[in-house]
Design an enzyme around this catalytic site. Structure first.
Site, short mmCIF file in Angstrom:
data_model
loop_
_atom_site.label_atom_id
_atom_site.label_comp_id
_atom_site.label_asym_id
_atom_site.label_seq_id
_atom_site.Cartn_x
_atom_site.Cartn_y
_atom_site.Cartn_z
CE LYS A 13 42.82 -79.92 -24.23
NZ LYS A 13 43.20 -81.10 -23.42
NE ARG A 88 42.16 -85.11 -28.21
CZ ARG A 88 41.28 -84.52 -27.40
NH1 ARG A 88 40.60 -83.47 -27.80
NH2 ARG A 88 41.11 -84.95 -26.17
NE ARG A 127 37.26 -84.81 -16.48
CZ ARG A 127 37.88 -84.46 -17.61
NH1 ARG A 127 38.32 -83.24 -17.79
NH2 ARG A 127 38.07 -85.36 -18.55
NE ARG A 159 34.95 -86.86 -20.38
CZ ARG A 159 35.77 -85.99 -20.99
NH1 ARG A 159 35.67 -84.70 -20.73
NH2 ARG A 159 36.67 -86.40 -21.83
NE ARG A 170 40.54 -89.22 -22.21
CZ ARG A 170 40.00 -88.49 -21.23
NH1 ARG A 170 39.67 -89.08 -20.09
NH2 ARG A 170 39.80 -87.21 -21.39
P1 AMP Z 1 38.06 -84.19 -24.64
O1 AMP Z 1 36.79 -83.77 -24.01
O2 AMP Z 1 38.74 -83.12 -25.40
O3 AMP Z 1 38.98 -84.90 -23.68
O4 AMP Z 1 37.68 -85.30 -25.74
C1 AMP Z 1 37.02 -86.50 -25.39
C2 AMP Z 1 37.13 -87.51 -26.51
O5 AMP Z 1 36.54 -86.96 -27.70
C3 AMP Z 1 38.56 -87.84 -26.93
O6 AMP Z 1 39.14 -88.83 -26.10
C4 AMP Z 1 38.33 -88.30 -28.35
O7 AMP Z 1 37.81 -89.59 -28.39
C5 AMP Z 1 37.28 -87.34 -28.84
N1 AMP Z 1 37.86 -86.13 -29.44
C6 AMP Z 1 37.83 -84.88 -28.95
N2 AMP Z 1 38.46 -84.02 -29.75
C7 AMP Z 1 38.92 -84.74 -30.78
C8 AMP Z 1 39.68 -84.44 -31.93
N3 AMP Z 1 40.10 -83.21 -32.18
N4 AMP Z 1 39.98 -85.45 -32.78
C9 AMP Z 1 39.56 -86.70 -32.54
N5 AMP Z 1 38.87 -87.06 -31.47
C10 AMP Z 1 38.53 -86.09 -30.59
#
Ligand code: AMP
Length: 328
Positions: A13, A88, A127, A159, A170
């Site tokens: 994404k 989400r 990554r 990360r 996740r």
């Molecule tokens: P991402 O970079 O989108 O993979 O997000 C990394 C982490 O941020 C996720 O594993 C969640 O802990 C948190 N996070 C990101 N977007 C959301 C969301 N829309 N709702 C809740 N937690 C989020």
């Protein structure tokens, strides 16, 4: 362009959102990036979110919605946006719907990046990121031994939530909380599924085509699962109404078949009992018949000689001899 990018962690994404942002001059709004920024700045919100993020769980809806509201209210988002990682879950989707109605910015499309589970795991575990310019690499495609960014020479890092022990969590959270959005947006006629594997340029072309295309009717959208369900699926669960109908049909067909089988079994049971009774009476009648001919008594006409006892035949012969001959 007002779109949402949907897909499991590692589906690409972020990478595709950056390309769309460059080409169409609309901002990428990543909830993950907004949260990581808050963590890096050490804000109260960031401190709260860090532990949750490191564990691979979702941060509270209120916190994330607050960040998204602020970001979408900025002037650069008035001409469009690419939402990456938000919503989400269904509650966030409802909040987004209300917010966009308020801003008079309805969604054009929701693009789902479909990627197999094994590919997701390989991408996430491999990554590596440059902390300075944000470039993303993967150890599987980097020349062996490379640990620094090609742009600025900064040491790359992994990360915390890309560690293998967190990846499973996740993906599980995605299946349970985020995947229901596929059906949600499909019902709204906004969903477009894109094969998310292959060359980056090819995936990007598919994304563009899907983003600019006319909506596809929900009945024609077919989405493959990227991982095994955590619980055994119940009949009809998560199926299209057509599939549900066919399950119901085959269920009723089975019921009819079972009923017929029961009937057949009962009637064959009845006829078996009848047959048994007939056989019994046949055996009983047979046992009433004389088994031996009495000596001196001629056998019934037609009875084959072989069946008459030797004794009986001898008796008949001597009786014949003794008897006076009838005058002619
Ligand atoms: P991402 O970079 O989108 O993979 O997000 C990394 C982490 O941020 C996720 O594993 C969640 O802990 C948190 N996070 C990101 N977007 C959301 C969301 N829309 N709702 C809740 N937690 C989020």
């Amino acid at each position: 362009m007002r779109i949402v990018l949907l897909g499991a962690p590692g589906s690409g994404k972020g990478t595709q959102a950056q390309r769309l942002q460059l080409k169409y001059s609309v901002p990428q709004v990543s909830s993950g990036d907004l949260l990581r920024d808050a963590v890096a700045r050490g804000t109260e919100l960031g401190v709260k979110a860090k532990a949750v993020m490191d564990a691979g769980q979702l941060v509270s809806d209120d916190i994330v919605l607050g960040l998204i509201r602020d970001r979408l209210s900025r002037p650069d988002a008035m001409t469009g946006f690419i939402l990456d990682g938000f919503p989400r879950n269904i509650k966030q989707a409802d909040s987004l719907n209300a917010l966009l109605a308020e801003l008079d910015q309805p969604l054009d499309a929701v693009l789902l990046l479909d990627v197999r589970r094994e590919t997701l795991i390989q991408r996430l575990a491999g990554r590596r990121i440059c902390p300075k310019c944000g470039s993303v690499y993967n150890v599987h495609t980097l020349p062996a031994g490379t640990t620094t960014c090609a742009n600025d020479g900064t040491e790359l890092y992994q990360r915390a939530d890309d560690k293998e022990e967190v990846i499973g969590k996740r993906l599980e959270v995605y299946e349970q909380q985020t995947r229901p959005l596929v059906e949600h947006y499909s019902k709204l006629g906004l969903l477009r599924a894109i094969a998310g594997e292959g060359e980056l340029d090819d995936v990007f072309e598919r994304m563009e085509a899907a983003a600019l295309a006319k909506p596809v009717s929900p009945a024609k959208v077919k989405v493959k699962r990227t991982s095994a369900p955590t619980a055994p699926p119940t009949a009809g669960a998560g199926r299209s109404s057509k599939a549900k109908q066919s399950v119901a049909k085959s269920k009723s067909k089975n019921a009819v078949q079972a009923k017929t089988a029961r009937k057949t079994n009962t009637s064959s049971g009845k006829s078996a009992a009848k047959k048994k009774a007939a056989l019994k009476s046949k055996v009983a009648n047979r046992s009433k018949r004389p088994t031996k001919l009495k000596v001196g008594v001629r056998s019934k006409k037609g009875t084959p000689k072989s069946k008459r006892s030797v004794k009986a035949r001898k008796a008949t012969k001597s009786a014949k001899r003794k008897a006076p001959r009838a005058k002619k």
